[in-house]
Design a protein around this motif. Structure first.
Motif, PDB file in Angstrom:
ATOM      1  N   ASN A  14     -15.735  37.392  -2.704  1.00 17.69           N
ATOM      2  CA  ASN A  14     -14.584  37.173  -3.583  1.00 17.69           C
ATOM      3  C   ASN A  14     -13.449  38.170  -3.328  1.00 17.69           C
ATOM      4  OD1 ASN A  14     -15.672  39.432  -4.571  1.00 17.69           O
ATOM      5  ND2 ASN A  14     -16.166  38.638  -6.625  1.00 17.69           N
ATOM      6  N   LEU A  15     -13.364  38.625  -2.060  1.00 19.72           N
ATOM      7  CA  LEU A  15     -12.311  39.607  -1.723  1.00 19.72           C
ATOM      8  C   LEU A  15     -10.904  39.044  -1.905  1.00 19.72           C
ATOM      9  CD1 LEU A  15     -13.897  41.157   1.481  1.00 19.72           C
ATOM     10  CD2 LEU A  15     -13.436  42.362  -0.664  1.00 19.72           C
ATOM     11  N   MET A  16     -10.781  37.713  -1.839  1.00 23.00           N
ATOM     12  CA  MET A  16      -9.446  37.092  -1.970  1.00 23.00           C
ATOM     13  C   MET A  16      -9.332  36.288  -3.271  1.00 23.00           C
ATOM     14  SD  MET A  16      -7.801  38.162   0.689  1.00 23.00           S
ATOM     15  CE  MET A  16      -6.297  37.180   0.742  1.00 23.00           C
ATOM     16  N   ALA A  17     -10.282  36.470  -4.173  1.00 28.23           N
ATOM     17  CA  ALA A  17     -10.254  35.705  -5.427  1.00 28.23           C
ATOM     18  C   ALA A  17      -8.948  35.981  -6.170  1.00 28.23           C
ATOM     19  CB  ALA A  17     -11.451  36.067  -6.288  1.00 28.23           C
ATOM     20  N   GLY A  18      -8.311  34.909  -6.652  1.00 29.65           N
ATOM     21  CA  GLY A  18      -7.066  35.051  -7.402  1.00 29.65           C
ATOM     22  C   GLY A  18      -5.842  35.201  -6.521  1.00 29.65           C
ATOM     23  N   LYS A  19      -6.024  35.200  -5.196  1.00 34.19           N
ATOM     24  CA  LYS A  19      -4.864  35.351  -4.295  1.00 34.19           C
ATOM     25  C   LYS A  19      -4.505  33.998  -3.682  1.00 34.19           C
ATOM     26  CE  LYS A  19      -5.895  40.140  -2.875  1.00 34.19           C
ATOM     27  NZ  LYS A  19      -4.991  40.929  -3.705  1.00 34.19           N
ATOM     28  N   ARG A  20      -3.182  33.783  -3.568  1.00 30.57           N
ATOM     29  CA  ARG A  20      -2.662  32.540  -3.014  1.00 30.57           C
ATOM     30  C   ARG A  20      -1.765  32.860  -1.832  1.00 30.57           C
ATOM     31  NH1 ARG A  20      -0.648  30.052  -8.792  1.00 30.57           N
ATOM     32  NH2 ARG A  20      -2.387  28.617  -9.069  1.00 30.57           N
ATOM     33  N   GLY A  21      -1.859  32.022  -0.799  1.00 29.29           N
ATOM     34  CA  GLY A  21      -0.997  32.322   0.339  1.00 29.29           C
ATOM     35  C   GLY A  21      -0.759  31.146   1.252  1.00 29.29           C
ATOM     36  N   LEU A  22       0.208  31.352   2.142  1.00 25.63           N
ATOM     37  CA  LEU A  22       0.644  30.309   3.076  1.00 25.63           C
ATOM     38  C   LEU A  22       0.114  30.608   4.479  1.00 25.63           C
ATOM     39  CD1 LEU A  22       2.421  27.818   3.730  1.00 25.63           C
ATOM     40  CD2 LEU A  22       4.318  29.412   4.161  1.00 25.63           C
ATOM     41  N   ILE A  23      -0.463  29.569   5.090  1.00 28.14           N
ATOM     42  CA  ILE A  23      -0.934  29.653   6.476  1.00 28.14           C
ATOM     43  C   ILE A  23       0.013  28.826   7.343  1.00 28.14           C
ATOM     44  CG2 ILE A  23      -2.891  29.269   8.029  1.00 28.14           C
ATOM     45  CD1 ILE A  23      -3.867  30.962   5.783  1.00 28.14           C
ATOM     46  N   MET A  24       0.685  29.481   8.270  1.00 28.53           N
ATOM     47  CA  MET A  24       1.598  28.786   9.193  1.00 28.53           C
ATOM     48  C   MET A  24       0.999  28.833  10.595  1.00 28.53           C
ATOM     49  SD  MET A  24       5.275  30.377   7.942  1.00 28.53           S
ATOM     50  CE  MET A  24       6.291  28.988   8.481  1.00 28.53           C
ATOM     51  N   GLY A  25       0.752  27.666  11.196  1.00 30.28           N
ATOM     52  CA  GLY A  25       0.311  27.673  12.594  1.00 30.28           C
ATOM     53  C   GLY A  25      -1.009  26.997  12.880  1.00 30.28           C
ATOM     54  N   VAL A  26      -1.516  26.195  11.927  1.00 29.20           N
ATOM     55  CA  VAL A  26      -2.710  25.403  12.273  1.00 29.20           C
ATOM     56  C   VAL A  26      -2.244  24.140  12.988  1.00 29.20           C
ATOM     57  CG1 VAL A  26      -4.712  24.124  11.430  1.00 29.20           C
ATOM     58  CG2 VAL A  26      -4.036  26.252  10.288  1.00 29.20           C
ATOM     59  N   ALA A  27      -2.769  23.933  14.206  1.00 35.68           N
ATOM     60  CA  ALA A  27      -2.495  22.691  14.939  1.00 35.68           C
ATOM     61  C   ALA A  27      -3.745  21.828  14.966  1.00 35.68           C
ATOM     62  CB  ALA A  27      -2.051  23.006  16.363  1.00 35.68           C
ATOM     63  N   ASN A  28      -4.899  22.473  15.067  1.00 31.75           N
ATOM     64  CA  ASN A  28      -6.179  21.751  15.103  1.00 31.75           C
ATOM     65  C   ASN A  28      -7.303  22.747  14.787  1.00 31.75           C
ATOM     66  OD1 ASN A  28      -6.818  23.210  17.483  1.00 31.75           O
ATOM     67  ND2 ASN A  28      -5.700  21.702  18.709  1.00 31.75           N
ATOM     68  N   LYS A  29      -8.551  22.293  14.923  1.00 31.31           N
ATOM     69  CA  LYS A  29      -9.676  23.132  14.491  1.00 31.31           C
ATOM     70  C   LYS A  29      -9.871  24.353  15.396  1.00 31.31           C
ATOM     71  CE  LYS A  29     -13.260  20.273  16.673  1.00 31.31           C
ATOM     72  NZ  LYS A  29     -13.251  20.968  17.945  1.00 31.31           N
ATOM     73  N   ASN A  30      -9.247  24.345  16.576  1.00 33.02           N
ATOM     74  CA  ASN A  30      -9.374  25.501  17.469  1.00 33.02           C
ATOM     75  C   ASN A  30      -8.320  26.567  17.227  1.00 33.02           C
ATOM     76  OD1 ASN A  30     -11.503  24.264  18.865  1.00 33.02           O
ATOM     77  ND2 ASN A  30     -10.026  23.051  20.032  1.00 33.02           N
ATOM     78  N   SER A  31      -7.341  26.274  16.376  1.00 37.25           N
ATOM     79  CA  SER A  31      -6.255  27.233  16.121  1.00 37.25           C
ATOM     80  C   SER A  31      -6.795  28.523  15.513  1.00 37.25           C
ATOM     81  CB  SER A  31      -5.247  26.631  15.131  1.00 37.25           C
ATOM     82  OG  SER A  31      -4.587  25.531  15.696  1.00 37.25           O
ATOM     83  N   ILE A  32      -6.234  29.644  15.937  1.00 39.46           N
ATOM     84  CA  ILE A  32      -6.634  30.934  15.356  1.00 39.46           C
ATOM     85  C   ILE A  32      -6.343  30.926  13.857  1.00 39.46           C
ATOM     86  CG2 ILE A  32      -6.164  33.413  15.362  1.00 39.46           C
ATOM     87  CD1 ILE A  32      -5.552  33.181  18.367  1.00 39.46           C
ATOM     88  N   ALA A  33      -5.223  30.304  13.471  1.00 41.12           N
ATOM     89  CA  ALA A  33      -4.864  30.247  12.044  1.00 41.12           C
ATOM     90  C   ALA A  33      -5.933  29.517  11.234  1.00 41.12           C
ATOM     91  CB  ALA A  33      -3.516  29.551  11.870  1.00 41.12           C
ATOM     92  N   TRP A  34      -6.623  28.575  11.871  1.00 35.02           N
ATOM     93  CA  TRP A  34      -7.667  27.832  11.140  1.00 35.02           C
ATOM     94  C   TRP A  34      -8.894  28.734  10.902  1.00 35.02           C
ATOM     95  CZ3 TRP A  34      -8.627  24.903   7.518  1.00 35.02           C
ATOM     96  CH2 TRP A  34      -9.848  24.258   7.340  1.00 35.02           C
ATOM     97  N   ALA A  35      -9.259  29.534  11.882  1.00 33.17           N
ATOM     98  CA  ALA A  35     -10.372  30.480  11.680  1.00 33.17           C
ATOM     99  C   ALA A  35     -10.021  31.438  10.542  1.00 33.17           C
ATOM    100  CB  ALA A  35     -10.652  31.251  12.970  1.00 33.17           C
ATOM    101  N   ILE A  36      -8.781  31.902  10.537  1.00 28.63           N
ATOM    102  CA  ILE A  36      -8.346  32.826   9.475  1.00 28.63           C
ATOM    103  C   ILE A  36      -8.379  32.114   8.120  1.00 28.63           C
ATOM    104  CG2 ILE A  36      -6.347  34.112   8.582  1.00 28.63           C
ATOM    105  CD1 ILE A  36      -5.589  34.696  11.536  1.00 28.63           C
ATOM    106  N   ALA A  37      -7.893  30.874   8.095  1.00 24.87           N
ATOM    107  CA  ALA A  37      -7.860  30.118   6.832  1.00 24.87           C
ATOM    108  C   ALA A  37      -9.269  29.959   6.262  1.00 24.87           C
ATOM    109  CB  ALA A  37      -7.220  28.749   7.072  1.00 24.87           C
TER     110      ALA A  37
END
Ligand code: NAD
Length: 276
Positions: free
Chosen positions: A10-33
């Motif tokens: 629950n390190l991010m519980a209550g936090k909201r944010g925007l992910i820019m840069g997911v193109a597909n399941k291999n995107s680094i942004a998707w692993a982060i998301a």
């Protein structure tokens, strides 16, 4: 990589944010998301054009997100609309992930000095560096004090990597921008950092000439003699975007199996491939 591989908590519980840069399941942004979602974050996503919507929508839905904004970072109207949507739906945000880069294929092969055009230079710097400044400013206007931003960079900013060319220049500008943004937003306790990831097989990486050699060389010459695991990059993002990262800002953090630290590789696969 299965979802359960990402440490839950629950390190991010209550936090909201925007992910820019997911193109597909291999995107680094998707692993982060996925890592952020596994730690309780609420996420919104951007996607670049209709062609990517059919890939990004099911991914976003799988982590419980229903905020999906079409956004081309070169188009101010779509940037305005994205941040207006976040303001309308959430009021405030806590974090921004920027994982966007582009250079024309003709700019990413051969001689840097001969092949870099004015237009190629401007577009690479605009999409890959200025977009973080622009998104960061817009995000900061609706970000709670104590929030955080992360961007993705690569060692080609510090050292010459064959074919990386103008993208290396763009990444150097991105890292410098990270430091200036950190200084501006520091008084509000908003932290701005970059993760310098080793090569990972994604759509963007496929655009760089001699990609296969890059992966083989990184594996052979890195301290860990392995390629970079996107899970490690996602873990670094979690640290930098959560309160674990308190007091860390303006930093470029390498997650590349120690490749950046090596001047001359140990005896090993690389040494064996060279005649005495
Ligand atoms: P990717 O292709 O999955 O992601 C790149 C994203 O940039 C895509 O979602 C694409 O839609 C987006 N994009 C490009 N131009 C855009 C524009 N004009 N407007 C909006 N979005 C745009 O590849 P990735 O490797 O996950 O790349 C993410 C980031 O990680 C990039 O900044 C890249 O340079 C960086 N990075 C990648 C590696 C690697 O080896 N893959 C290593 C270090 C850093």
């Amino acid at each position: 990589m299965a979802d359960q591989d990402f440490p839950q908590g629950n390190l991010m519980a209550g936090k909201r944010g925007l992910i820019m840069g997911v193109a597909n399941k291999n995107s680094i942004a998707w692993a982060i998301a996925r890592q952020l979602a596994a730690q309780g974050a609420e996420l919104a996503f951007t996607y670049q054009g209709d062609a990517l919507l059919r890939r990004v929508k099911p991914l976003a839905e799988s982590v419980g997100s229903d905020i999906l904004c079409e956004c081309d970072v070169t188009n101010d109207d779509t940037m305005d609309a994205t941040f207006a949507t976040l303001k309308e739906k959430w009021g405030k945000i806590d974090f921004l992930v920027h994982a966007i880069a582009f250079a024309g294929k003709d700019q990413l092969a051969g001689s840097f000095i001969d092949n870099t055009t004015r237009e190629g230079f401007k577009s690479a710097l605009d999409i890959s560096a200025y977009s973080f400044v622009d998104a960061g400013r817009r995000a900061s206007e609706i970000m709670n004090d104590g929030g955080a931003m992360v961007t993705l960079t690569y060692l080609g900013s510090e050292r010459v990597i064959p074919n990386y060319n103008v993208m290396g220049v763009a990444k150097a500008a991105l890292e410098a921008s990270t430091r200036y943004m950190a200084a501006d937003l520091g008084p509000r306790q908003i932290r701005v950092n970059a993760i310098s990831a080793g090569p990972i097989k994604t759509l963007a990486a496929a655009g760089i000439g001699s990609g296969r050699h890059m992966f083989r060389f990184n594996k052979a010459a890195s301290a860990m003699q392995d390629n970079t695991d996107p899970m490690g990059v996602a873990g670094a993002a979690l640290y930098l975007l959560s309160d674990l990262g308190l007091s860390c800002t303006g930093e470029t953090h390498h997650v590349d199996g120690g490749f950046h630290a090596i001047g001359m590789p140990q005896e090993g696969p690389l040494r064996e491939s060279m005649p005495d």
